[in-house]
Design an enzyme around this catalytic site. Sequence first.
Site, mmCIF file in Angstrom:
data_model
loop_
_atom_site.group_PDB
_atom_site.id
_atom_site.type_symbol
_atom_site.label_atom_id
_atom_site.label_comp_id
_atom_site.label_asym_id
_atom_site.label_seq_id
_atom_site.Cartn_x
_atom_site.Cartn_y
_atom_site.Cartn_z
ATOM 1 N N CYS A 1 0.615 -1.283 0.102
ATOM 2 C CA CYS A 1 0.054 0.010 -0.047
ATOM 3 C C CYS A 1 0.891 1.186 -0.073
ATOM 4 O O CYS A 1 1.528 1.585 -0.987
ATOM 5 C CB CYS A 1 -1.015 -0.234 1.237
ATOM 6 S SG CYS A 1 -2.399 1.202 1.093
ATOM 7 N N HIS B 1 -3.489 -5.877 1.495
ATOM 8 C CA HIS B 1 -3.288 -6.191 3.110
ATOM 9 C C HIS B 1 -3.917 -7.436 3.455
ATOM 10 O O HIS B 1 -4.288 -8.271 2.766
ATOM 11 C CB HIS B 1 -4.090 -4.960 3.824
ATOM 12 C CG HIS B 1 -3.580 -3.579 3.560
ATOM 13 N ND1 HIS B 1 -2.322 -3.166 4.364
ATOM 14 C CD2 HIS B 1 -4.117 -2.526 2.977
ATOM 15 C CE1 HIS B 1 -2.330 -1.761 3.883
ATOM 16 N NE2 HIS B 1 -3.262 -1.191 3.045
#
Length: 261
Positions: free
Chosen positions: A96, A195
């Site tokens: 991310c 994630h």
Amino acid sequence: MSFSLTLLHLYPHELNMYGDRGNVLALAQRALWRGITLDIRPVGLGEDFDPELADIIFIGGGQDAQQIAVSEDLLAFKQKSMSQAAQQKVVMLAICGGYQLLGHYYKPHQGSELRGLSVLDVYTIAGTKRLIGNIALRREDGTTLVGFENHSGQTFLGQQKGLTPLGTVLAGYGNNGQSGEEGAVFENIYGTYLHGALLPKNPALSDELLLKALIRRYGHPKASALMRPLSDALEQAAHHAAIELAHRQRRPQRRSFFSGF
């Protein structure tokens, strides 16, 4: 003879969104099951590192304030070491915000552009909606990856020879919600929005990273011998359940205070 690898965990306190630290734990455990020691060394704000010591570098994701602080710290203290590590083909996994910071820049709606390290030929601009939910990918070799994404930044890949997406989106949004691609891979550098944590639910990718690190440290024959197959029945069950969930789930878009870029 004992075998060991060194993993540098950059910003473990600042960048640990949605259990990203679980990626480090997964690598350590899968190495241990094969009799390999993974020496985990945290590298925080204001600290540099010796790229010669690194076999794997991990960077997680975080909220906006932490990512701004990290972007400044990377350029001030770690830019040269990260560039050298990339040139030496150290295995890197960035999630991310960490993924965005390995690229050229992040351009917000307002304010100054955040410079990245340019070790991946990607750039990110602020989008108008959040891309959030469970996600599933298909890789070039036909295997699948699963995870959870939550980002408003839209990342685009450049034209660097050898740069490829991590996978094609089967369910979810991916890099920008338009291209059908997710993540970026160049040599031993991996960037992704997944994630979850990513690696516990994707044991094949964990082993891919470990194998590349072992080849770099010990050579191909020894690395292949060390990476004996493991029983992954539980991990595969979780993986397939996550794929089914990603396909079923079509939630309305909403903002989260766990914003991330």
